[in-house]
Design an enzyme around this catalytic site. Structure first.
Site, PDB file in Angstrom:
ATOM      1  N   ARG A 214      10.926 -17.738  -2.571  1.00 14.67           N
ATOM      2  CA  ARG A 214      10.160 -16.735  -1.801  1.00 14.67           C
ATOM      3  C   ARG A 214       8.689 -16.680  -2.214  1.00 14.67           C
ATOM      4  NH1 ARG A 214      11.874 -10.716  -3.925  1.00 14.67           N
ATOM      5  NH2 ARG A 214      11.670 -11.086  -6.151  1.00 14.67           N
TER       6      ARG A 214
ATOM      7  N   ARG B 205       5.073  18.045   1.408  1.00 16.47           N
ATOM      8  CA  ARG B 205       3.804  18.058   0.677  1.00 16.47           C
ATOM      9  C   ARG B 205       3.323  16.620   0.430  1.00 16.47           C
ATOM     10  NH1 ARG B 205       2.683  20.841  -5.253  1.00 16.47           N
ATOM     11  NH2 ARG B 205       0.422  21.041  -4.994  1.00 16.47           N
TER      12      ARG B 205
ATOM     13  N   GLU C  45      14.141  -0.960  -0.568  1.00 21.77           N
ATOM     14  CA  GLU C  45      13.661  -2.028   0.316  1.00 21.77           C
ATOM     15  C   GLU C  45      14.636  -3.195   0.299  1.00 21.77           C
ATOM     16  OE1 GLU C  45       9.894  -3.663  -0.878  1.00 21.77           O
ATOM     17  OE2 GLU C  45       9.763  -4.975   0.876  1.00 21.77           O
TER      18      GLU C  45
ATOM     19  N   ARG D 268      -3.810   8.045   4.802  1.00 19.12           N
ATOM     20  CA  ARG D 268      -3.478   6.833   5.555  1.00 19.12           C
ATOM     21  C   ARG D 268      -3.699   6.964   7.053  1.00 19.12           C
ATOM     22  NH1 ARG D 268      -3.766   3.025   1.605  1.00 19.12           N
ATOM     23  NH2 ARG D 268      -2.498   3.636  -0.172  1.00 19.12           N
TER      24      ARG D 268
ATOM     25  N   GLU E  14       0.840  -1.205   0.000  1.00 17.12           N
ATOM     26  CA  GLU E  14       0.000   0.000   0.000  1.00 17.12           C
ATOM     27  C   GLU E  14       0.873   1.253   0.000  1.00 17.12           C
ATOM     28  OE1 GLU E  14      -2.860  -0.118   3.193  1.00 17.12           O
ATOM     29  OE2 GLU E  14      -4.079  -1.597   2.144  1.00 17.12           O
ATOM     30  N   PHE E  15       1.921   1.202   0.786  1.00 15.38           N
ATOM     31  CA  PHE E  15       2.769   2.391   0.946  1.00 15.38           C
ATOM     32  C   PHE E  15       3.344   2.814  -0.402  1.00 15.38           C
ATOM     33  CE2 PHE E  15       5.194   4.351   4.656  1.00 15.38           C
ATOM     34  CZ  PHE E  15       5.617   5.439   3.917  1.00 15.38           C
TER      35      PHE E  15
ATOM     36  N   ARG F 245       3.575   7.546  -5.030  1.00 12.21           N
ATOM     37  CA  ARG F 245       4.669   7.668  -6.007  1.00 12.21           C
ATOM     38  C   ARG F 245       5.582   8.840  -5.745  1.00 12.21           C
ATOM     39  NH1 ARG F 245       0.049   7.693 -10.307  1.00 12.21           N
ATOM     40  NH2 ARG F 245      -0.870   8.587  -8.407  1.00 12.21           N
TER      41      ARG F 245
ATOM     42  N   ASN G 191       9.030  14.552   0.672  1.00 12.57           N
ATOM     43  CA  ASN G 191       8.970  15.955   1.071  1.00 12.57           C
ATOM     44  C   ASN G 191       7.671  16.191   1.850  1.00 12.57           C
ATOM     45  OD1 ASN G 191       6.832  16.875  -0.727  1.00 12.57           O
ATOM     46  ND2 ASN G 191       8.307  16.697  -2.415  1.00 12.57           N
TER      47      ASN G 191
ATOM     48  N   GLY H 232      14.508  -9.806  -1.454  1.00  9.32           N
ATOM     49  CA  GLY H 232      14.263 -11.233  -1.245  1.00  9.32           C
ATOM     50  C   GLY H 232      15.013 -12.078  -2.262  1.00  9.32           C
TER      51      GLY H 232
HETATM   52  C1  LIG Z   1      -8.435   4.045   1.873  1.00  7.37           C
HETATM   53  C2  LIG Z   1      -7.733   3.739   0.574  1.00  7.37           C
HETATM   54  C3  LIG Z   1      -8.171   2.698  -0.228  1.00  7.37           C
HETATM   55  C4  LIG Z   1      -7.516   2.415  -1.433  1.00  7.37           C
HETATM   56  N1  LIG Z   1      -7.963   1.370  -2.195  1.00  7.37           N
HETATM   57  C5  LIG Z   1      -7.330   1.067  -3.346  1.00  7.37           C
HETATM   58  C6  LIG Z   1      -7.781  -0.022  -4.162  1.00  7.37           C
HETATM   59  O1  LIG Z   1      -8.725  -0.701  -3.849  1.00  7.37           O
HETATM   60  N2  LIG Z   1      -7.085  -0.295  -5.309  1.00  7.37           N
HETATM   61  C7  LIG Z   1      -6.009   0.459  -5.716  1.00  7.37           C
HETATM   62  O2  LIG Z   1      -5.441   0.180  -6.761  1.00  7.37           O
HETATM   63  N3  LIG Z   1      -5.569   1.492  -4.961  1.00  7.37           N
HETATM   64  C8  LIG Z   1      -6.201   1.820  -3.800  1.00  7.37           C
HETATM   65  N4  LIG Z   1      -5.743   2.863  -3.035  1.00  7.37           N
HETATM   66  C9  LIG Z   1      -4.529   3.595  -3.473  1.00  7.37           C
HETATM   67  C10 LIG Z   1      -4.883   4.975  -4.042  1.00  7.37           C
HETATM   68  O3  LIG Z   1      -5.658   4.860  -5.226  1.00  7.37           O
HETATM   69  C11 LIG Z   1      -3.589   5.763  -4.369  1.00  7.37           C
HETATM   70  O4  LIG Z   1      -2.848   5.045  -5.344  1.00  7.37           O
HETATM   71  C12 LIG Z   1      -2.700   5.937  -3.164  1.00  7.37           C
HETATM   72  O5  LIG Z   1      -3.451   6.370  -2.056  1.00  7.37           O
HETATM   73  C13 LIG Z   1      -1.605   6.974  -3.466  1.00  7.37           C
HETATM   74  O6  LIG Z   1      -2.179   8.245  -3.475  1.00  7.37           O
HETATM   75  P1  LIG Z   1      -1.639   9.411  -4.427  1.00  7.37           P
HETATM   76  O7  LIG Z   1      -1.723   8.999  -5.863  1.00  7.37           O
HETATM   77  O8  LIG Z   1      -2.397  10.644  -4.037  1.00  7.37           O
HETATM   78  O9  LIG Z   1      -0.125   9.533  -3.938  1.00  7.37           O
HETATM   79  P2  LIG Z   1       1.176   9.874  -4.793  1.00  7.37           P
HETATM   80  O10 LIG Z   1       1.412   8.834  -5.827  1.00  7.37           O
HETATM   81  O11 LIG Z   1       2.265  10.119  -3.804  1.00  7.37           O
HETATM   82  O12 LIG Z   1       0.819  11.189  -5.568  1.00  7.37           O
HETATM   83  C14 LIG Z   1       0.686  12.442  -4.877  1.00  7.37           C
HETATM   84  C15 LIG Z   1      -0.109  13.377  -5.772  1.00  7.37           C
HETATM   85  O13 LIG Z   1       0.653  13.653  -6.962  1.00  7.37           O
HETATM   86  C16 LIG Z   1      -0.227  13.708  -8.067  1.00  7.37           C
HETATM   87  N5  LIG Z   1       0.122  12.640  -9.005  1.00  7.37           N
HETATM   88  C17 LIG Z   1       1.019  11.636  -8.811  1.00  7.37           C
HETATM   89  N6  LIG Z   1       1.117  10.870  -9.891  1.00  7.37           N
HETATM   90  C18 LIG Z   1       0.243  11.361 -10.803  1.00  7.37           C
HETATM   91  C19 LIG Z   1      -0.140  10.986 -12.108  1.00  7.37           C
HETATM   92  N7  LIG Z   1       0.368   9.923 -12.738  1.00  7.37           N
HETATM   93  N8  LIG Z   1      -1.051  11.728 -12.736  1.00  7.37           N
HETATM   94  C20 LIG Z   1      -1.590  12.816 -12.152  1.00  7.37           C
HETATM   95  N9  LIG Z   1      -1.296  13.233 -10.911  1.00  7.37           N
HETATM   96  C21 LIG Z   1      -0.383  12.503 -10.230  1.00  7.37           C
HETATM   97  C22 LIG Z   1      -1.639  13.575  -7.527  1.00  7.37           C
HETATM   98  O14 LIG Z   1      -2.149  14.855  -7.235  1.00  7.37           O
HETATM   99  C23 LIG Z   1      -1.441  12.812  -6.243  1.00  7.37           C
HETATM  100  O15 LIG Z   1      -2.465  13.012  -5.292  1.00  7.37           O
HETATM  101  C24 LIG Z   1      -6.393   3.182  -1.848  1.00  7.37           C
HETATM  102  C25 LIG Z   1      -5.957   4.233  -1.019  1.00  7.37           C
HETATM  103  C26 LIG Z   1      -6.609   4.516   0.160  1.00  7.37           C
HETATM  104  C27 LIG Z   1      -6.105   5.641   1.033  1.00  7.37           C
END
Ligand SMILES: Cc1cc2nc3c(=O)[nH]c(=O)nc-3n(C[C@H](O)[C@H](O)[C@H](O)COP(=O)(O)OP(=O)(O)OC[C@H]3O[C@@H](n4cnc5c(N)ncnc54)[C@H](O)[C@@H]3O)c2cc1C
Length: 239
Positions: A166, A184, A94, A193, A83-84, A88, A182, A97
């Site tokens: 593994r 943000r 990490e 999270r 999940e972490f 991106r 960072n 394995g």
């Molecule tokens: C409660 C919960 C349930 C979830 N369930 C699922 C699930 O069932 N299946 C699943 O696949 N995922 C799931 N996720 C993952 C979720 O869809 C996101 O991939 C994850 O939370 C990362 O968030 P983020 O993209 O905002 O973060 P980051 O990747 O760190 O991105 C930070 C911000 O940068 C911008 N950004 C980054 N990359 C792009 C891009 N390519 N295009 C446009 N803008 C971008 C966006 O504004 C984004 O918010 C879940 C997350 C949560 C919190």
């Protein structure tokens, strides 16, 4: 089996390195109006600094928060890392394995981990399980982990490569990684999270990644108290 299996119900987070302060945000923001004098103005007036950071967070003027870096060493089960690493806007390294033999360290929930999910998709709540449900959970997990690790060792002993063997190990196996973010990106991570009353956009994360997030949040709050305060004031929305 020769190696002793270790069961853990915790996660650990250590801040190993940082270049992250409220002043970093302020000079980055002040270049808009002060140009090359922006560095000279830092620390002149704490109330003004807090006001500026609150303004940036409220208006979602996010880029000044990017001139910071925090590196954490995290130890947690692989299902938490899966999940972490969806986050991106971060850098990761990490343990492998493929290059090292994985240790038999596996996750079991603590007795106070809420086991029963109620409510509908996307808005779950969790409530306590019974003692019987907890015992079944722990016993089932342990049986699976012991069998999986025995199979892993059997393959290694027969000369099979670690990267093949593994495949039998569960996502409850502990791993470790460095992650750098960072401020943000970290606020975005925390907003998604952690489940917190009063959040503008409520989130329903898995408890085990939330345990990691809570420890990271405590370090962030110490390093950047004004930024952290602004994050809280704005309903925990990442700017
Ligand atoms: C409660 C919960 C349930 C979830 N369930 C699922 C699930 O069932 N299946 C699943 O696949 N995922 C799931 N996720 C993952 C979720 O869809 C996101 O991939 C994850 O939370 C990362 O968030 P983020 O993209 O905002 O973060 P980051 O990747 O760190 O991105 C930070 C911000 O940068 C911008 N950004 C980054 N990359 C792009 C891009 N390519 N295009 C446009 N803008 C971008 C966006 O504004 C984004 O918010 C879940 C997350 C949560 C919190």
């Amino acid at each position: 089996m020769s190696e002793e299996i270790i069961y853990r119900d915790d996660v650990t987070v250590e801040l190993v390195k940082s270049s992250a302060s409220d002043a970093d945000v302020i000079w980055a923001a002040r270049v808009s109006t002060a140009g090359e004098q922006s560095l000279d103005e830092i620390g002149e007036d704490p109330a003004r600094s807090a006001g500026l950071i609150n303004y940036l967070a409220r208006e979602r003027h996010g880029s000044p928060f990017e001139h910071t870096s925090m590196t954490f060493f995290v130890s947690a089960p692989i299902f938490v890392f899966r999940e972490f690493m969806r986050h991106r806007i971060a850098s990761y390294n990490e343990e492998s394995g493929r290059y090292r033999e994985l240790k038999p360290v596996f996750y079991i929930p603590s007795a106070d981990r809420k086991l029963i999910q109620i409510g509908k998709t996307g808005a779950y709540t969790f409530v306590d399980g019974t003692k019987e449900q907890f015992d079944i959970t722990v016993e089932s997990m342990k049986i699976a982990y012991v069998a999986a690790y025995e199979s892993y060792k059997k393959m290694l002993d027969a000369g099979v490569a670690r990267e093949v063997a593994r495949a039998v190990l569960p996502v409850a196996t502990y791993s470790s990684m460095y992650v750098s973010m960072n401020a943000r990106a970290l606020m975005n991570f925390l907003s998604l999270r952690t489940a917190r009353e009063g959040s503008h956009f409520p989130s329903y994360p898995q408890r085990e990644i939330e345990m990691v997030a809570e420890k990271m949040e405590a370090e962030f709050a110490k390093l950047m108290p004004l930024t952290y305060g602004a994050f809280e004031k704005s309903g925990r929305i990442a700017p």
